[in-house]
Design an enzyme around this catalytic site. Structure first.
Site, PDB file in Angstrom:
ATOM      1  N   GLU A   1       0.865  -1.186   0.000  1.00  0.00           N
ATOM      2  CA  GLU A   1       0.000   0.000   0.000  1.00  0.00           C
ATOM      3  C   GLU A   1       0.901   1.236   0.000  1.00  0.00           C
ATOM      4  OE1 GLU A   1      -3.662   1.961   2.611  1.00  0.00           O
ATOM      5  OE2 GLU A   1      -2.504   0.284   3.432  1.00  0.00           O
TER       6      GLU A   1
ATOM      7  N   HIS B   1      -5.732   6.014  -1.897  1.00  0.00           N
ATOM      8  CA  HIS B   1      -4.921   7.147  -1.430  1.00  0.00           C
ATOM      9  C   HIS B   1      -4.684   8.078  -2.620  1.00  0.00           C
ATOM     10  CE1 HIS B   1      -4.029   6.006   2.718  1.00  0.00           C
ATOM     11  NE2 HIS B   1      -4.042   4.764   2.284  1.00  0.00           N
TER      12      HIS B   1
ATOM     13  N   ALA C   1      -9.479   8.251   2.230  1.00  0.00           N
ATOM     14  CA  ALA C   1      -8.286   8.693   1.496  1.00  0.00           C
ATOM     15  C   ALA C   1      -8.540   8.803  -0.007  1.00  0.00           C
ATOM     16  CB  ALA C   1      -7.101   7.765   1.777  1.00  0.00           C
TER      17      ALA C   1
ATOM     18  N   ARG D   1     -21.273  15.922  -9.683  1.00  0.00           N
ATOM     19  CA  ARG D   1     -20.763  16.229 -11.027  1.00  0.00           C
ATOM     20  C   ARG D   1     -19.550  15.379 -11.388  1.00  0.00           C
ATOM     21  NH1 ARG D   1     -21.783  21.669  -9.432  1.00  0.00           N
ATOM     22  NH2 ARG D   1     -23.780  22.389 -10.277  1.00  0.00           N
TER      23      ARG D   1
ATOM     24  N   ASP E   1      -7.861  -3.603   7.756  1.00  0.00           N
ATOM     25  CA  ASP E   1      -6.840  -2.544   7.777  1.00  0.00           C
ATOM     26  C   ASP E   1      -6.274  -2.426   9.186  1.00  0.00           C
ATOM     27  OD1 ASP E   1      -5.201  -0.598   6.696  1.00  0.00           O
ATOM     28  OD2 ASP E   1      -6.653   1.018   6.882  1.00  0.00           O
TER      29      ASP E   1
END
EC number: 3.5.1.25
Length: 404
Positions: free
Chosen positions: A143, A211, A236, A243, A294
């Site tokens: 990650e 992220h 993140a 829109r 996580d």
């Protein structure tokens, strides 16, 4: 009936009085296991005239595939991103502890770190089967460090990197090697990310977007280039906007290549994601939801200050923060806790909650023919749960490895 063990002399175990999760439904059916695999009883009866050597009475409990956690940073004082003197020992400790939470396979996850950390840690985190010693390792989830500075979350900014070419040279310079790597999270808006996605995908490595400051078109382009996962949806990344829905818009995008499913991770710990957001995501794209913990170093530890990667974190109740801030830094939730919270918060079926932690992550990683399922021929990695979805027993390769 006389036994004809012409196929195998290995003992056969029959699990009775159970509801097994199969074909997306809980069914009253026995589960047969031999040599670590789920057995087809019809073939056993008619081809071998065989019978069970052992019977296990499940007392009307649920049998589901073992949970698979594709984003686990550590726990019980162990941080996978720390180049300690005993990296394998740390992984083994966590692998053993998570058996009680129903996890039979996982991806040790490394957060953004300097190259020398990757070069030392990655070779030590080898793919391995699970067993009595602990859950199996399916491969590493990297990650970072190719992520957005604006959406870095708890990742240390000084170690973030950009792609020079996006080719193998960038990846090798940073990571050192890609053996044992199952997944890489990156920000698709970074220059040359398309080349990196192609390179990783061509090697059979799952690419996840996360992220990231990516808009929807950038996220769609990443999927068209081979990305198949979203790292902890809503966290993140740009918030949903009518829109430009950003990465969240992938859940209902009409620009996904035919035959491809986009999966997305959800931290269902009651902190990272509001129950309403969980419901929106699940109802928009139920087949893609993958529960992840996580979880960080402090999972299983008391409140206080602990280490995650190259940073200090504070544990306050069920919250993990970057030390001295209010920035969330992973969770301290366990997978069984996430399954129960997801079921309660979303109002989904028991089957859907269990599959989000088993079948879906297996499909994401391309291993659903052997993991995350109780189909005939699959690995006999499964858990026994009560009606409250509390794990009572954990089995790997048909062998009981934990009991409450």
């Amino acid at each position: 009936m006389p036994s004809n063990k012409s196929v195998s002399d290995a003992p056969i175990t029959q699990f009775v009085n159970c509801r097994i999760l199969k074909n997306h439904k809980l069914q009253w059916e026995d589960l047969w296991v031999r040599e670590g695999k789920i057995l087809n009883p019809e073939k056993l009866f008619f081809d071998e005239q065989g019978f069970a050597d052992h019977r296990v009475d499940c007392e009307n409990k649920i049998i589901a595939p073992g949970f698979i956690d594709v984003q686990l940073n550590g726990g019980y004082g162990i941080d996978f991103s720390q180049a300690s003197s005993d990296i394998r020992g740390g992984v083994a400790l966590v692998a053993k502890k998570i058996l009680e939470h129903g996890v039979t396979s996982f991806c040790p996850t490394l957060v953004t770190s300097p190259p020398h950390i990757y070069h030392k840690v990655i070779p030590e985190l080898r793919v391995q089967d699970g067993g009595p010693e602990g859950a199996g390792v399916l491969g590493i989830h990297l990650e970072g460090p190719f992520i957005s500075e604006e959406k870095r979350g708890a990742h240390p900014p000084k170690f973030l990197r950009t792609f020079q070419s996006g080719g193998v040279a960038d990846l090798m310079e940073t990571y050192g090697q890609l053996e044992n790597v199952a997944m890489v999270t990156l920000a698709p808006e970074l220059t040359n990310s398309a080349a990196a996605i192609h390179e990783l995908s061509s090697r059979g490595i799952t690419v996840s977007v996360g992220h990231s400051m990516a808009d929807l078109s950038q996220a769609e382009e990443a999927v068209q280039n081979g990305a198949t996962f979203i790292t902890h949806l809503f966290n993140a990344m740009l918030p949903f906007h009518h829109r430009d829905p950003g990465i969240v818009g992938l859940l209902t995008s009409d620009r996904i290549p035919p035959g491809r499913t986009v999966y997305y991770g959800m931290i269902a710990d009651g902190i990272h994601t509001h129950p309403a957001a969980l419901r929106i995501a699940h109802r928009a794209h139920p087949a893609g939801l993958v529960l992840v913990t996580d979880a960080v170093t402090a999972m299983g530890l008391p409140p206080g200050r602990h280490t995650l990667g190259q940073q200090q974190i504070d544990i306050q109740g069920l919250h993990a923060y970057v030390a001295g801030t209010t920035t969330l830094s992973g969770s301290i939730a366990t997978m069984d806790m996430c399954v129960r919270h997801f079921r309660e918060a979303s109002g989904c079926t028991v089957e859907a909650a269990l599959e989000a932690a088993s079948l879906h992550p297996a499909q994401l990683l391309g291993i659903s023919h052997r993991k995350g399922t109780l189909e005939f021929g699959a690995d006999a990695d499964f858990i026994v749960l009560d009606d409250m979805l509390t794990v009572r027993e954990t089995y790997i390769a048909g062998q009981q490895v934990w009991r409450k």
